[in-house]
Scaffold this motif. Structure first.
Motif, PDB file in Angstrom:
ATOM      1  N   UNK A 135      -3.014  -1.095  -4.668  1.00 15.87           N
ATOM      2  CA  UNK A 135      -3.299  -0.187  -5.797  1.00 15.87           C
ATOM      3  C   UNK A 135      -2.031   0.131  -6.577  1.00 15.87           C
ATOM      4  N   UNK A 178      -3.772  -1.254   1.249  1.00 15.55           N
ATOM      5  CA  UNK A 178      -4.531  -0.734   0.105  1.00 15.55           C
ATOM      6  C   UNK A 178      -3.582  -0.089  -0.899  1.00 15.55           C
ATOM      7  N   UNK A 222      -4.702   0.589   5.446  1.00 13.75           N
ATOM      8  CA  UNK A 222      -4.404   1.713   4.548  1.00 13.75           C
ATOM      9  C   UNK A 222      -3.153   1.422   3.728  1.00 13.75           C
ATOM     10  N   UNK A 249      -6.034  -0.534  11.294  1.00 17.90           N
ATOM     11  CA  UNK A 249      -6.538   0.383  10.265  1.00 17.90           C
ATOM     12  C   UNK A 249      -5.406   0.948   9.402  1.00 17.90           C
ATOM     13  N   UNK A 295      -8.684   8.628   6.853  1.00 20.00           N
ATOM     14  CA  UNK A 295      -7.771   8.828   5.717  1.00 20.00           C
ATOM     15  C   UNK A 295      -8.006   7.763   4.651  1.00 20.00           C
ATOM     16  N   UNK A 296      -8.233   6.527   5.125  1.00 21.53           N
ATOM     17  CA  UNK A 296      -8.473   5.412   4.190  1.00 21.53           C
ATOM     18  C   UNK A 296      -9.703   5.699   3.328  1.00 21.53           C
ATOM     19  N   UNK A 299      -9.117   8.833   1.136  1.00 19.47           N
ATOM     20  CA  UNK A 299      -8.266   8.555  -0.024  1.00 19.47           C
ATOM     21  C   UNK A 299      -9.010   7.779  -1.096  1.00 19.47           C
ATOM     22  N   UNK A 300      -9.844   6.827  -0.648  1.00 17.42           N
ATOM     23  CA  UNK A 300     -10.619   6.042  -1.617  1.00 17.42           C
ATOM     24  C   UNK A 300     -11.578   6.952  -2.369  1.00 17.42           C
TER      25      UNK A 300
END
Lengths: 350, 474
Positions: A12, A8, A5, A1, B12-13, B16-17
């Motif tokens: 981005x 990601x 993150x 996970x 958190x993922x 944050x999104x």
């Protein structure tokens, strides 16, 4: 996970960077534009003030009225551009005496006259607003035609200009009112009343089948100290629309003559409380013992607003009014006390 | 540990999104609003008005009652009332409602305006606390003073409504200075509007630092202290780009309690101001929207940018934090009382756009912002966010905030330009940058506290320390 993150963020990140750079660039640009605008406006304000002073000090005398031939001979030096001057007006929003003086003396309104047919609505509207500072004689037809303009703002500007015309414009009353929205009727009436519209304008309104037009007519018939339309008002007291009857009662007060009393006596017996209240208010403007008598009766009305108006009107009649108020002391103590207080503050109706 | 770590990282993922999505949506919303404001302001600066009435036709102009609720306003009430006496309008009632002040507010106006007790008959159509005495001024027959038990601002306004006999009423704050021609400009749309105009708001500007002579603001100037200066920037942004934009699409959910004109009968019909809230101004406007939409009548509630009312803003952190706390609670209460309208197509653009925007971005904004900071810091220390990404995101948020402020200054510069001194305009630019470093975060914290207090059912109003308007004080 955690890996997801971080992936990601990595995904981005490359998109965020150009956005940040672009926005920072934009911010820098906007800041520069803002600073330049502040500087430019400060400089041009100074320039305009100098120019204004220069114009005022100039001994050049021109101007008469818009139809005058000698306006055509006015030569403006190239730097004295009309737009500069118009900026002065725009910045002040409302013209000062000085700017009006320059506007007249320099003949700048010639351009405004041609602007009355400009394709931009705001040029037509602003020209109309400025032209009121010179005589609108000779522009009767132009102003009248702008009442039917396609732009709402120009139509309103033409309405504002009506008061500056030398005589009542040639208007078809039905077409005039239907050119505006019903919600604007009270404004139209406010603008028309000082022009004292005549019988030819009022009759079609009074005879109209539309309550909206009869209402407007009822108000316009109430020209201050002008009893010549009392027969029309008398006719409208039987109108089926209560708002028309209320306006008749208000108009009778504005007319203020003794001949209006018998009609007011009738409206004071109307079934509708708002009509009776308006009658009570109007009776306070007509000094006669009969007024006091009618008001004395209205002071016992079932509706608060009617009693309030009656007591308030009685307070205009000095000692006689106070005596009548005293008759109702026990049943309307507060209203009576208020009216007695008011009666000592107000001058007695002449 | 890794399982908990994974769950936390997953949270958190997602969080944050969501914050990213929120950030994108709010800024898109603001940019659209800015565009709408630009169009509306462009229209306003091009149009011209004149005198509403001339001579005896002025008696046909709608009567206006100005309601001034006053609680411990001894320092400002006289200058405020004097400024109202100067207003250029024919049919005027000036009603001061002393809401059980514990200072010498009533003594001050009694002496200055020569008040004597009268027996004014009220029209009790809305509830209010008991009225002790009603006074009229011997020197100006337009002035009426209602002295009543303390019941809060909304209650004072309701009492004023009961004693008003005018078609329209203007609610203002006791520390406000209204510009001479403002009333004409506010009333004009009621007469010239093509639909039923039920509420109009004007712009509220900051009087701290301005050159005030008598009861008139002679020259708009920036305050010398930073806190009031930042608020000048805030007011410009809120009024010029917020309210003007919402007004353009007839979805204005708020007209400032410090400067709003309404139809008296209509407000009485909906029961006057709601006394259980500290956001009575917003609640009233939302209920007016609701009432008119349910009646199915075309109507307008609008904001016009040129009638100006000057008001004092807090110059201390303590008072400012209480004020913003109250505003946030007021917003929460107004939205809660009218929650059925949020997202409801029955209420048109106000239900589908105005209220959802205020709910998602204005009400929840501080919650998202503060929790965003917290999650960001936790993630950073846990090593879940890399430094370049963190810096990039913070920069993006800051740049966007500053950009919006500078754009609203640009709107002011090209339209109204109330601050004539170029140095004041440069100072405003400085504030647009400065407010994003510390003040904005603190502001979010005060608003979050307000939200928490809302859930704790706090009804505290918070005190505002007033100073005399004379001179150029702050």
């Amino acid at each position: 996970m955690i890996e997801l993150l971080q992936n990601l963020q990595l995904a981005i990140g490359p998109f965020v960077l150009p956005v940040v750079i672009a926005l920072s660039g934009l911010l820098l640009l906007i800041t520069i534009i803002y600073s330049a605008a502040v500087f430019h406006h400060w400089r041009s304000r100074k320039t305009r003030e100098d120019l204004e002073q220069k114009w005022l000090n100039s001994s050049e005398e021109v101007i008469t009225d818009p139809g005058s031939d000698n306006l055509q001979q006015t030569q403006l030096p190239p730097y004295e551009r009309r737009d500069d001057f118009l900026n002065v007006l725009r910045i002040r929003n409302l013209a000062s005496d000085k700017t009006v003086e320059i506007y007249r003396r320099k003949g700048f309104y010639k351009q405004d006259i041609s602007d009355l047919s400009h394709r931009a609505w705001w040029r037509r509207a602003q020209a109309l607003h400025r032209l009121k500072y010179v005589s609108l004689a000779g522009l009767q037809d132009e102003v009248t035609s702008l009442i039917y303009d396609s732009s709402r703002e120009v139509k309103l500007a033409a309405l504002y200009s009506l008061i500056y015309l030398e005589e009542f414009p040639d208007l078809n009353p039905i077409k005039f009112f239907e050119n505006f929205n019903e919600k604007q009727d009270s404004f139209l009436v406010i603008k028309l009343l000082p022009l004292k519209p005549d019988k030819s304008f009022l009759r079609p309104l009074v005879d109209s089948k539309k309550p909206r037009l009869r209402r407007a007519g009822a108000t316009l018939l109430g020209q201050p100290n002008e009893p010549k339309f009392l027969h029309f008002l008398s006719k409208l007291t039987k109108d089926k629309d209560k708002e028309v009857r209320k306006r008749v009662a208000e108009s009778l007060g504005r007319v203020g003559s003794l001949e209006a009393l018998p009609i007011l006596e009738r409206t004071s017996e109307d079934n509708e409380p708002t009509v009776r209240a308006a009658s009570a208010r109007s009776l306070g403007r007509i000094t006669h013992e009969d007024s006091v008598e009618i008001l004395d009766h209205l002071a016992t009305d079932d509706t608060f607003k009617v009693r309030l108006a009656a007591f308030n009107s009685l307070s205009h009649f000095g000692e006689e009014g106070r005596k009548a108020i005293g008759n109702h002391w026990s049943e309307n103590r507060r209203l009576a006390r208020e009216a007695i207080f008011e009666s000592y503050q107000k001058p007695v109706t002449p | 540990m890794s399982l908990y770590g994974d769950i936390l990282a997953g949270f958190v993922l997602i969080y944050n999104s969501l914050v990213l999505l929120y950030f994108f949506s709010i800024n898109t919303g603001y940019i659209i609003l800015l565009g709408l404001s630009g169009l509306e302001l462009r229209y306003h600066i091009k149009r011209r008005t004149g005198d509403i009435c001339q001579g005896e036709a002025c008696e046909l102009a709608p009567a206006v009652a100005i309601l001034v609720p006053a609680y411990n306003e001894r320092a400002t009430i006289s200058s405020s009332l004097s400024s109202l006496q100067e207003l250029d309008y024919p049919n005027l009632e000036l009603i001061v409602v002393n809401d059980g002040s514990t200072d010498e507010t009533i003594k001050e106006i009694k002496e200055k305006f020569k008040l004597i007790p009268v027996a004014r008959e009220p029209e009790n159509t809305v509830e209010s606390e008991e009225v002790r005495e009603v006074y009229k001024s011997v020197s100006d027959e337009r002035i009426l003073v209602v002295d009543k038990d303390n019941g809060g601002k909304a209650d004072a306004l309701n009492a004023g409504l009961n004693y008003s006999r005018s078609d329209l009423f203007l609610a203002i704050d006791a520390d406000s200075l209204v510009e001479k021609e403002s009333l004409y400009r506010l009333v004009e749309p009621y007469l010239t509007g093509e639909t039923n105009v039920v509420g109009i708001g004007g712009i509220v500007r900051v009087s701290n630092g301005c050159k005030v002579e008598g009861s008139e603001v002679k020259e708009a100037k920036m305050p010398s202290r930073i806190l009031p200066s930042i608020q000048v920037m805030e007011y410009i942004r809120a009024f010029l780009f917020g309210r003007t934009g919402w007004s353009r699409i007839n979805s204005l959910p708020i007209i400032s309690g410090a400067f709003g004109l309404f139809k008296t009968d209509l407000v009485k019909n909906i029961g006057g101001y709601r006394t259980e809230t500290v956001g009575e101004d917003m609640d009233l406007v939302i209920r007016l929207h609701k009432y008119m939409r349910e009646k199915g009548e075309e109507y307008t509630i609008s904001f016009i940018p040129d009638p100006v009312c000057w008001t004092q803003v807090p110059s201390s952190m303590r008072v400012l934090s209480r004020q913003r706390n109250r505003w946030q609670r007021g917003l929460a209460e107004a939205l809660t009382y009218n929650w059925k309208m949020i997202g409801n197509p029955k209420y048109g653009s106000i239900g589908l756009l105005g209220l959802p925007f205020f709910f998602i971005f204005e009400l929840l904004g501080p919650l998202v912002e503060i929790s965003g900071y917290a999650v960001f810091i936790i993630s950073f220390f846990m090593g879940w966010i890399n430094l370049p990404f963190a810096i990039l995101f913070i920069t993006l948020a800051l740049v966007y905030g500053i950009l919006l402020s500078v754009l609203s200054l640009l709107l002011e510069e090209f339209t109204l330009k109330r601050y004539e001194n170029p140095m004041d305009r440069v100072k405003l630019l400085g504030m647009a940058f400065l407010e994003n470093f510390g003040y904005r975060q603190l502001h979010a914290l005060w608003r979050l506290k307000g939200l928490v207090d809302f859930f704790r059912k706090s009804k505290s109003w918070g005190e505002m320390t007033r100073q005399s308007m004379e001179g150029s004080k702050e």
